[in-house]
Design a protein around this motif. Structure first.
Motif, PDB file in Angstrom:
ATOM      1  N   GLU A   4      20.841 -23.560  22.663  1.00 12.61           N
ATOM      2  CA  GLU A   4      21.011 -23.589  21.212  1.00 12.61           C
ATOM      3  C   GLU A   4      20.243 -22.410  20.622  1.00 12.61           C
ATOM      4  OE1 GLU A   4      19.974 -26.359  17.331  1.00 12.61           O
ATOM      5  OE2 GLU A   4      19.492 -27.087  19.341  1.00 12.61           O
ATOM      6  N   ARG A   5      20.927 -21.596  19.828  1.00 12.87           N
ATOM      7  CA  ARG A   5      20.279 -20.454  19.184  1.00 12.87           C
ATOM      8  C   ARG A   5      20.089 -20.748  17.709  1.00 12.87           C
ATOM      9  NH1 ARG A   5      23.527 -16.953  22.868  1.00 12.87           N
ATOM     10  NH2 ARG A   5      21.986 -15.994  24.228  1.00 12.87           N
ATOM     11  N   ILE A   6      19.043 -20.142  17.132  1.00 16.85           N
ATOM     12  CA  ILE A   6      18.777 -20.287  15.701  1.00 16.85           C
ATOM     13  C   ILE A   6      18.594 -18.899  15.087  1.00 16.85           C
ATOM     14  CG2 ILE A   6      17.709 -22.563  15.952  1.00 16.85           C
ATOM     15  CD1 ILE A   6      14.975 -21.115  15.616  1.00 16.85           C
ATOM     16  N   GLN A   7      18.818 -18.791  13.794  1.00 15.17           N
ATOM     17  CA  GLN A   7      18.543 -17.561  13.057  1.00 15.17           C
ATOM     18  C   GLN A   7      17.048 -17.477  12.807  1.00 15.17           C
ATOM     19  OE1 GLN A   7      21.591 -15.717  13.375  1.00 15.17           O
ATOM     20  NE2 GLN A   7      20.675 -14.863  11.560  1.00 15.17           N
ATOM     21  N   THR A   8      16.511 -16.258  12.865  1.00 11.98           N
ATOM     22  CA  THR A   8      15.092 -16.062  12.593  1.00 11.98           C
ATOM     23  C   THR A   8      14.931 -15.030  11.486  1.00 11.98           C
ATOM     24  OG1 THR A   8      14.814 -14.267  14.170  1.00 11.98           O
ATOM     25  CG2 THR A   8      14.527 -16.516  15.015  1.00 11.98           C
ATOM     26  N   GLY A   9      13.779 -15.004  10.917  1.00 15.89           N
ATOM     27  CA  GLY A   9      13.468 -14.027   9.886  1.00 15.89           C
ATOM     28  C   GLY A   9      12.465 -13.010  10.391  1.00 15.89           C
ATOM     29  N   LYS A  21      18.593  -1.486  18.927  1.00 13.22           N
ATOM     30  CA  LYS A  21      20.031  -1.582  18.648  1.00 13.22           C
ATOM     31  C   LYS A  21      20.815  -0.583  19.501  1.00 13.22           C
ATOM     32  CE  LYS A  21      20.204  -3.342  13.928  1.00 13.22           C
ATOM     33  NZ  LYS A  21      20.636  -3.023  12.552  1.00 13.22           N
ATOM     34  N   SER A  30      24.550  -7.801  22.875  1.00 13.87           N
ATOM     35  CA  SER A  30      24.053  -7.980  21.513  1.00 13.87           C
ATOM     36  C   SER A  30      22.546  -7.719  21.466  1.00 13.87           C
ATOM     37  CB  SER A  30      24.340  -9.398  21.015  1.00 13.87           C
ATOM     38  OG  SER A  30      23.493 -10.327  21.664  1.00 13.87           O
ATOM     39  N   GLY A  32      20.379  -9.655  20.090  1.00 11.80           N
ATOM     40  CA  GLY A  32      19.738 -10.924  20.437  1.00 11.80           C
ATOM     41  C   GLY A  32      19.644 -11.134  21.936  1.00 11.80           C
ATOM     42  N   GLU A  36      16.186 -11.481  24.012  1.00 10.43           N
ATOM     43  CA  GLU A  36      15.947 -12.657  24.858  1.00 10.43           C
ATOM     44  C   GLU A  36      15.594 -12.236  26.285  1.00 10.43           C
ATOM     45  OE1 GLU A  36      18.751 -16.103  22.829  1.00 10.43           O
ATOM     46  OE2 GLU A  36      19.551 -14.959  24.511  1.00 10.43           O
TER      47      GLU A  36
END
Length: 81
Positions: A4-9, A21, A30, A32, A36
């Motif tokens: 399960e992935r979540i958005q972070t700030g 990037k 990606s 992300g 990871e």
């Protein structure tokens, strides 16, 4: 493996993000997924990059003017607006 992935700030240094990037694009993944992988390798004390990828990173650092080193990591601060 199902996760399960979540958005972070998360806020990161601008040139560092540019290099990450560009490296993700170069590796055809990606941002992300790249982060990871780096973190999972670091948690196990393993090198996340091959010598060839390290050369690519060096080239990207030069292109984007990223001069920060690991020793700078706990001494960074932002300018007050």
């Amino acid at each position: 493996m199902i996760i399960e992935r979540i958005q972070t700030g998360v806020r990161l240094e601008k040139r560092l993000v540019k290099v990450l990037k560009a490296l993700a694009e170069h590796q055809d993944m990606s941002l992300g997924d790249l982060i990871e992988g780096i973190v999972l390798h670091a948690f196990e004390g393993k090198q996340p990059f091959s010598p060839e990828t390290l050369q690519t990173i060096a080239d990207l650092r030069r292109i984007y003017g990223l001069t920060l080193q690991a020793s700078d990591s706990h001494r960074l601060s932002e300018e007050k607006p």
